[in-house]
Design an enzyme around this catalytic site. Structure first.
Site, PDB file in Angstrom:
ATOM      1  N   ARG A  12       0.852  -1.231   0.148  1.00 14.27           N
ATOM      2  CA  ARG A  12      -0.177   0.065  -0.084  1.00 14.27           C
ATOM      3  C   ARG A  12       0.823   1.214  -0.159  1.00 14.27           C
ATOM      4  O   ARG A  12       1.962   1.209   0.407  1.00 14.27           O
ATOM      5  CB  ARG A  12      -0.859  -0.007   1.101  1.00 14.27           C
ATOM      6  N   HIS A  15      -1.061   0.769  -9.927  1.00 10.29           N
ATOM      7  CA  HIS A  15      -1.889  -0.286  -9.217  1.00 10.29           C
ATOM      8  C   HIS A  15      -2.458  -1.262  -9.959  1.00 10.29           C
ATOM      9  O   HIS A  15      -3.645  -1.606  -9.842  1.00 10.29           O
ATOM     10  CB  HIS A  15      -2.941   0.569  -8.268  1.00 10.29           C
TER      11      HIS A  15
END
Length: 315
Positions: A230, A278
């Site tokens: 993350r 991502h």
């Protein structure tokens, strides 16, 4: 009783078609068409609207379409008494193994350095060292932070391809061919030994900003970082400083504090940063639906599937 598919981020049409192509144990409704909220027993979700889950009084379980669940728990109203399950499915794990392996190989073979030379029109056959003495995979140590479902498979995949692999997790794990560590001393050992560090930790209060100036200072000078965990794991200014000073030689980033990455973010133009939007690994509907329906069957039989989220641990 009914299944609910509620996705505002992934293609609801794709998931609904894949689900309806199977032998469903219960009728399926798709957001926003919820004729009877009281009939919903299982919610299959990706970034559901705030308040939706709390409005379903007879919910037995919440199934995330993603490996992470922060898209659910960021809603302060999510019903904490209802079991919440992370997505664990072979396509997601295999995709992460492929992504990390490809990036480890790029860094190991110094492919990005050769690309830099190409842009500068420089012929340099000693990028990897004196010609004829270049290291093999067995000469590189790759550290994997986080040995959950994806981290475990990544570590095993790297070891199978000849790399010297160390892994770190909150509690000690045992993996064939992987030097597994835990605790503070274990964390420092992985940092200090890794030529390439791969972050696949879950995001918890204890892991936020875990990759910072102190962390980078403990790493080998010239080591590289791959972050597919993350964005909040990284103190971004500290990473840029470590790259500028040469403490780190390269960072491959797939996740960021702000997504999409703002156009004026310094990562875009930093010469030692490789950006992915991502996409390191995504849930594949064709493989994930099988896992979802298996979990529902286990729950209906009174069992407990893998992947249950523990609010106290944060994963």
């Amino acid at each position: 009783m009914t299944l609910l598919l509620a996705s505002t981020a992934d293609s609801a049409e794709l998931w609904a078609a894949e689900l309806r192509a199977r032998d469903l144990p219960k009728p399926l409704v798709v957001l926003p068409d919820i004729p009877d909220p009281a009939a919903i027993e299982y919610a299959i979700v990706a970034k559901p609207p705030p308040g939706l889950l709390a409005s379903l009084p007879n919910l037995k379980a919440i199934m995330s379409l993603w490996a992470g669940v922060d898209h659910i728990t960021h809603d302060d109203t999510w019903p904490r008494h209802v079991p919440l399950y992370r997505m664990i499915e072979p396509g997601l794990s295999k995709g992460m193994v492929e992504f990390v392996l490809s990036q480890v190989l790029n860094l190991h073979l110094m492919n990005y350095d050769f690309m830099d030379r190409q842009r500068a029109r420089e012929w340099d056959n000693q990028v990897r060292g004196v010609y004829g003495t270049e290291p093999l995979a067995e000469d590189r140590t790759v550290g994997v932070l986080g040995l959950g479902e994806m981290g475990r498979n990544v570590a095993l995949g790297l070891a199978a391809n000849g790399f010297n692999v160390m892994g770190w997790s909150r509690t000690r794990k045992e993996l064939a061919g992987v030097d597994c560590r835990s605790g503070g001393d274990g964390f420092d050992a992985v940092l200090g030994s890794s030529d390439i560090l791969v972050n696949l930790l879950p995001l918890t209060p204890a892991t936020e900003d875990i990759l910072n100036s102190a962390t980078f200072a403990k790493m080998k000078q010239g080591a590289s970082l791959i972050n597919a965990g993350r964005g909040q794991h990284v103190t971004e200014a500290d990473l840029i400083a470590a790259l500028d000073s040469g403490q780190l030689s390269r960072a491959v980033l797939d996740v960021y504090r702000t997504e999409p990455l703002p156009s004026d973010d310094p990562f875009w133009t930093h010469p030692k940063v490789v950006i992915y939007p991502h996409v390191a690994s995504i849930t594949r509907a064709r493989t994930a639906v099988t896992a979802l329906l298996k979990n529902i069957a286990v729950l209906e039989a009174g069992g407990r599937p893998d992947g249950r989220f523990d609010p106290n641990l944060g994963y």
